[in-house]
Enzyme design. Sequence first.
Site, short mmCIF file in Angstrom:
data_model
loop_
_atom_site.label_atom_id
_atom_site.label_comp_id
_atom_site.label_asym_id
_atom_site.label_seq_id
_atom_site.Cartn_x
_atom_site.Cartn_y
_atom_site.Cartn_z
N TRP A 1 26.51 11.01 59.72
CA TRP A 1 25.39 10.09 59.94
C TRP A 1 25.40 9.46 61.32
CZ3 TRP A 1 25.13 7.10 54.59
CH2 TRP A 1 24.55 7.95 53.64
N GLU B 1 30.99 24.33 66.35
CA GLU B 1 29.68 23.73 66.65
C GLU B 1 29.30 24.00 68.10
OE1 GLU B 1 28.66 20.27 63.97
OE2 GLU B 1 30.05 19.43 65.41
N GLU C 1 30.18 14.90 70.74
CA GLU C 1 29.63 13.65 71.29
C GLU C 1 30.76 12.71 71.71
OE1 GLU C 1 27.00 12.81 68.02
OE2 GLU C 1 25.73 14.50 68.61
N GLY D 1 24.08 17.11 60.86
CA GLY D 1 23.75 15.83 61.49
C GLY D 1 22.38 15.38 61.05
N GLY D 2 21.37 15.71 61.88
CA GLY D 2 20.00 15.24 61.65
C GLY D 2 19.49 15.41 60.23
N SER E 1 22.24 21.98 63.92
CA SER E 1 20.83 22.03 63.48
C SER E 1 20.60 22.75 62.16
CB SER E 1 19.96 22.64 64.58
OG SER E 1 19.98 21.83 65.73
C1 PEP Z 1 26.54 17.48 64.59
O1 PEP Z 1 26.30 16.49 65.27
O2 PEP Z 1 27.71 17.80 64.34
C2 PEP Z 1 25.43 18.28 64.10
C3 PEP Z 1 25.69 19.45 63.56
O3 PEP Z 1 24.19 17.73 64.26
P1 PEP Z 1 22.78 18.46 63.95
O4 PEP Z 1 22.85 19.00 62.56
O5 PEP Z 1 21.77 17.36 64.09
O6 PEP Z 1 22.62 19.53 64.98
#
Ligand code: PEP
Length: 255
Positions: free
Chosen positions: A13, A172, A103, A239-240, A218
Site C-alpha cells: 500500500w 520487479e 522506491e 502496488g496500485g 503493474s
Molecule cells: C510495486 O511497487 O512493487 C508495484 C509492483 O507497484 P505496481 O503494481 O503499482 O506497479
Amino acid sequence: MTKPFEKIIIANWKMQLTIEESVAEAKEMKKLLSKSKLPNSTAVVVCPSFLAMSEVAKVFKGSDIILGAQDTYPGDVGSHTGEVSLRNLKTLGCEYVILGHSERRAMGETDESINLKVKATLEHDMLPIVCVGETYDERKEEKTNFVVIHQIYEALKDVNIREGQQIILAYEPVWIIGSGQVIDANEADRMSQIVRQSYVDAMNGEKLDALNIIYGGSVTAETVAQFTNLEKIKGVLVGGASLDGKTFIDIVNKA
Ligand code: PEP
C-alpha cells in the site's frame, strides 16, 4: 517459522492510504476473502503503512490475511530516529517484510543495508520479501542480468536460512512499476530462471526449498495469471491495483 505456500499474493500500500482508508479496505478484503473458495495453500499478504499497521492488524485478526511491513530497521532498540524495529512489528503479528523495494533503493538504500535487514528478519523468524530489478537505462544498456544477479548476491551474502524458514525474491522491473504496462510473460519466465540460478549460486546450492519467486510490476486481475501460470513464479507483488479491496481480492481469485 512460516509454512510453505503454493501461491503468494502481496499488496504493497506504500504511502497511499490514510489510517481510516486502510481500515476500510482491510475490512472489505476480509469480507470478500471469507466468501472466496481459496485453498489454504495461498498466502494473501497486505503491507500497510507503518502508521496504519496496528489498526489493520485488529481487522485481520482471526482472518487468513497475513500482515506484512514495507521495510524495517535491523536492530531491536536504540537511538534510531524514525525507524521501526522487527521486534515491534512482530508484536503486531507482522510476519512478512518487504526489503530493498526499488522506491527505497532510489532513496539511497544500499545493498549492505538490505543484507543486514534480510539477516535480521530471518533471525526474528519473519519472512523477507527481497525486491530486485533493473531500471529502464540498465535494461537499455543490456545490464539487466548483471544487475539482478548482483542484487541477489549482495542481499544474500552470509545469510543463514534455518530449517523451515522461507524467503521470497520479487523480480520487479523498475521501469514497469506503476507504468500500467506489464512485461512479456516470456521475459518474466527468463528472468525467473536468472533469479533462481542467482539464488542457487549465492546459497552454494543449499536451501532451494526455502525459495519463492514472485513477479511485480503493474499487475492487474486481467494479467495476473500470465505470471502465476509460469513454472517458477509463485505469485505477485501488487502496488496500485491493491489499494482497492475488491480489485485486490479479484487478483487473488484469478492468480
Ligand atoms: C510495486 O511497487 O512493487 C508495484 C509492483 O507497484 P505496481 O503494481 O503499482 O506497479
